[in-house]
Design a protein around this motif. Structure first.
Motif, PDB file in Angstrom:
ATOM      1  N   PRO A  36      96.179  26.259  74.576  1.00  0.00           N
ATOM      2  CA  PRO A  36      95.546  25.034  75.104  1.00  0.00           C
ATOM      3  C   PRO A  36      94.538  25.550  75.855  1.00  0.00           C
ATOM      4  O   PRO A  36      94.621  26.244  76.860  1.00  0.00           O
ATOM      5  CB  PRO A  36      96.835  24.447  75.725  1.00  0.00           C
ATOM      6  N   HIS A  37      93.428  24.716  75.768  1.00  0.00           N
ATOM      7  CA  HIS A  37      92.352  25.114  76.413  1.00  0.00           C
ATOM      8  C   HIS A  37      91.233  23.648  76.562  1.00  0.00           C
ATOM      9  O   HIS A  37      91.459  23.044  75.705  1.00  0.00           O
ATOM     10  CB  HIS A  37      91.190  26.404  75.840  1.00  0.00           C
ATOM     11  N   ASN A  38      90.521  23.713  77.621  1.00  0.00           N
ATOM     12  CA  ASN A  38      89.628  22.518  78.017  1.00  0.00           C
ATOM     13  C   ASN A  38      88.143  22.960  77.555  1.00  0.00           C
ATOM     14  O   ASN A  38      87.704  21.921  77.483  1.00  0.00           O
ATOM     15  CB  ASN A  38      89.636  22.374  79.420  1.00  0.00           C
ATOM     16  N   GLU A  39      87.929  24.000  77.060  1.00  0.00           N
ATOM     17  CA  GLU A  39      86.935  24.246  76.135  1.00  0.00           C
ATOM     18  C   GLU A  39      87.479  23.991  74.493  1.00  0.00           C
ATOM     19  O   GLU A  39      88.129  24.775  74.144  1.00  0.00           O
ATOM     20  CB  GLU A  39      86.550  25.816  76.211  1.00  0.00           C
ATOM     21  N   HIS A  40      86.520  23.422  74.019  1.00  0.00           N
ATOM     22  CA  HIS A  40      86.910  23.028  72.498  1.00  0.00           C
ATOM     23  C   HIS A  40      86.084  23.855  71.574  1.00  0.00           C
ATOM     24  O   HIS A  40      85.151  23.935  71.613  1.00  0.00           O
ATOM     25  CB  HIS A  40      86.610  21.274  72.413  1.00  0.00           C
ATOM     26  N   LEU A  41      86.678  23.966  70.459  1.00  0.00           N
ATOM     27  CA  LEU A  41      86.281  24.847  69.224  1.00  0.00           C
ATOM     28  C   LEU A  41      86.705  24.272  68.095  1.00  0.00           C
ATOM     29  O   LEU A  41      87.628  23.703  67.739  1.00  0.00           O
ATOM     30  CB  LEU A  41      86.814  26.258  69.456  1.00  0.00           C
ATOM     31  N   LEU A  42      85.465  24.162  67.110  1.00  0.00           N
ATOM     32  CA  LEU A  42      85.517  23.611  65.993  1.00  0.00           C
ATOM     33  C   LEU A  42      85.361  24.685  64.639  1.00  0.00           C
ATOM     34  O   LEU A  42      84.502  25.890  65.326  1.00  0.00           O
ATOM     35  CB  LEU A  42      84.885  22.216  65.657  1.00  0.00           C
TER      36      LEU A  42
ATOM     37  N   SER B  26      93.927  34.998  81.507  1.00  0.00           N
ATOM     38  CA  SER B  26      94.490  35.707  82.639  1.00  0.00           C
ATOM     39  C   SER B  26      96.061  35.586  82.463  1.00  0.00           C
ATOM     40  O   SER B  26      96.676  36.266  83.247  1.00  0.00           O
ATOM     41  CB  SER B  26      93.980  34.577  83.652  1.00  0.00           C
ATOM     42  N   ARG B  27      96.389  34.442  81.735  1.00  0.00           N
ATOM     43  CA  ARG B  27      97.903  34.550  81.852  1.00  0.00           C
ATOM     44  C   ARG B  27      98.578  35.502  80.822  1.00  0.00           C
ATOM     45  O   ARG B  27      97.976  35.988  79.900  1.00  0.00           O
ATOM     46  CB  ARG B  27      98.470  33.020  81.301  1.00  0.00           C
ATOM     47  N   ILE B  28      99.744  36.256  81.352  1.00  0.00           N
ATOM     48  CA  ILE B  28     100.455  37.117  80.757  1.00  0.00           C
ATOM     49  C   ILE B  28     100.790  36.808  79.120  1.00  0.00           C
ATOM     50  O   ILE B  28     100.699  37.588  78.364  1.00  0.00           O
ATOM     51  CB  ILE B  28     101.653  37.566  81.462  1.00  0.00           C
ATOM     52  N   CYS B  29     101.344  35.785  78.840  1.00  0.00           N
ATOM     53  CA  CYS B  29     101.505  35.275  77.763  1.00  0.00           C
ATOM     54  C   CYS B  29     100.325  35.192  76.822  1.00  0.00           C
ATOM     55  O   CYS B  29     100.394  35.496  75.689  1.00  0.00           O
ATOM     56  CB  CYS B  29     102.183  33.789  77.718  1.00  0.00           C
ATOM     57  N   ASP B  30      99.284  34.841  77.343  1.00  0.00           N
ATOM     58  CA  ASP B  30      97.951  34.767  76.720  1.00  0.00           C
ATOM     59  C   ASP B  30      97.306  36.030  76.384  1.00  0.00           C
ATOM     60  O   ASP B  30      96.924  36.397  75.328  1.00  0.00           O
ATOM     61  CB  ASP B  30      96.940  33.828  77.273  1.00  0.00           C
TER      62      ASP B  30
ATOM     63  N   LYS C 117     106.144  31.694  78.272  1.00  0.00           N
ATOM     64  CA  LYS C 117     105.430  30.228  78.377  1.00  0.00           C
ATOM     65  C   LYS C 117     104.321  30.348  77.186  1.00  0.00           C
ATOM     66  O   LYS C 117     103.248  29.688  76.995  1.00  0.00           O
ATOM     67  CB  LYS C 117     104.623  29.987  79.490  1.00  0.00           C
ATOM     68  N   LEU C 118     104.422  31.288  76.230  1.00  0.00           N
ATOM     69  CA  LEU C 118     103.468  31.297  75.029  1.00  0.00           C
ATOM     70  C   LEU C 118     103.653  30.147  74.085  1.00  0.00           C
ATOM     71  O   LEU C 118     104.943  30.025  73.787  1.00  0.00           O
ATOM     72  CB  LEU C 118     103.393  32.646  74.319  1.00  0.00           C
ATOM     73  N   LEU C 119     102.965  29.300  73.873  1.00  0.00           N
ATOM     74  CA  LEU C 119     103.086  28.219  73.051  1.00  0.00           C
ATOM     75  C   LEU C 119     103.158  28.682  71.342  1.00  0.00           C
ATOM     76  O   LEU C 119     102.149  29.390  71.145  1.00  0.00           O
ATOM     77  CB  LEU C 119     102.224  27.018  72.941  1.00  0.00           C
ATOM     78  N   THR C 120     103.979  28.333  70.612  1.00  0.00           N
ATOM     79  CA  THR C 120     103.728  28.629  69.145  1.00  0.00           C
ATOM     80  C   THR C 120     103.808  27.213  68.547  1.00  0.00           C
ATOM     81  O   THR C 120     104.521  26.342  68.978  1.00  0.00           O
ATOM     82  CB  THR C 120     104.921  29.277  68.546  1.00  0.00           C
ATOM     83  N   ALA C 121     102.865  26.845  67.473  1.00  0.00           N
ATOM     84  CA  ALA C 121     103.185  25.692  66.889  1.00  0.00           C
ATOM     85  C   ALA C 121     103.215  25.680  65.293  1.00  0.00           C
ATOM     86  O   ALA C 121     102.998  26.764  64.697  1.00  0.00           O
ATOM     87  CB  ALA C 121     101.434  25.220  66.594  1.00  0.00           C
ATOM     88  N   THR C 122     104.167  24.787  64.703  1.00  0.00           N
ATOM     89  CA  THR C 122     104.169  24.828  63.341  1.00  0.00           C
ATOM     90  C   THR C 122     102.950  23.750  62.742  1.00  0.00           C
ATOM     91  O   THR C 122     102.583  22.853  63.717  1.00  0.00           O
ATOM     92  CB  THR C 122     105.408  24.130  62.927  1.00  0.00           C
ATOM     93  N   TYR C 123     102.353  24.241  61.848  1.00  0.00           N
ATOM     94  CA  TYR C 123     101.129  23.543  61.335  1.00  0.00           C
ATOM     95  C   TYR C 123     101.116  23.353  59.850  1.00  0.00           C
ATOM     96  O   TYR C 123     101.829  24.183  59.067  1.00  0.00           O
ATOM     97  CB  TYR C 123      99.914  24.114  61.854  1.00  0.00           C
TER      98      TYR C 123
END
Length: 196
Positions: free
Chosen positions: A8-14, A24-28, A100-106
């Protein structure tokens, strides 16, 4: 359903966009290491500027898969990466790992088809060129900008403009960039940016 690590990030990418991120986060860091090692993308999900990745429990429905095209270890111990957007995806569910690493089904979502620049939408490309000239930190990531493709131009505008996430999501949910073209032309005209 497919699964993918999600940042999740406040910079957006398309799709076809490029973005520099500091990790910076260990999970990332784990996510980036796995992406580089396995040559696989991860997803970048939109969050508001005031949101913190640590507190995210839901994410807007549409995210973008991203490939790491460059990386650099900083003296501070942080990792700087440059990513390129590949495909839009539709997020179904999120799960959080112990670190705290997020995983998504998509499911894969359709990228917008190419729309050629014409006399009606050329102003969007012209203004984006001017913006890129004035912000070399961004333009350096686009050695071959695609100013002849209105879809590419619209996606760069959506990444850069401080538009509410719900509105961005509404625009990118459409099958083509046509509504976004109209929206951006109206936005620039309402803020007197077209005739300047």
């Amino acid at each position: 359903m497919n699964t993918i690590a999600l940042l999740p990030h406040n910079e957006h990418l398309l799709p076809e966009g490029r973005l520099k991120l500091v990790i910076s986060r260990i999970c990332d860091m784990r996510m980036v290491t796995e992406a580089i090692t396995n040559n696989q993308p991860f997803a970048l999900g939109m969050i508001a500027n005031k949101s913190s990745p640590e507190t995210v429990t839901s994410i807007p429905a549409i995210a973008t898969t991203a490939a790491i095209i460059d990386f650099n270890a900083l003296n501070s111990g942080l990792l700087e990466i440059v990513v390129e957007g590949i495909n839009k995806i539709s997020i179904s569910t999120l799960t959080m790992a112990h670190d705290k690493l997020l995983t998504a089904t998509y499911q894969r979502s359709h990228n917008w088809p190419t729309i050629k620049i014409n006399t009606n939408n050329k102003l969007l490309a012209d203004k984006l060129k001017l913006l890129f000239i004035s912000i070399p930190e961004i333009s350096q990531y686009y050695p071959q900008p695609n100013y002849q493709n209105a879809t590419w131009v619209c996606q760069r505008w959506l990444e850069l403009l401080p538009i509410d996430i719900k509105h961005k999501q509404s625009l990118i949910h459409h099958q083509t960039a046509d509504i976004t073209i109209s929206f951006l032309l109206q936005l620039l005209q309402n803020h007197n940016l077209i005739n300047n």
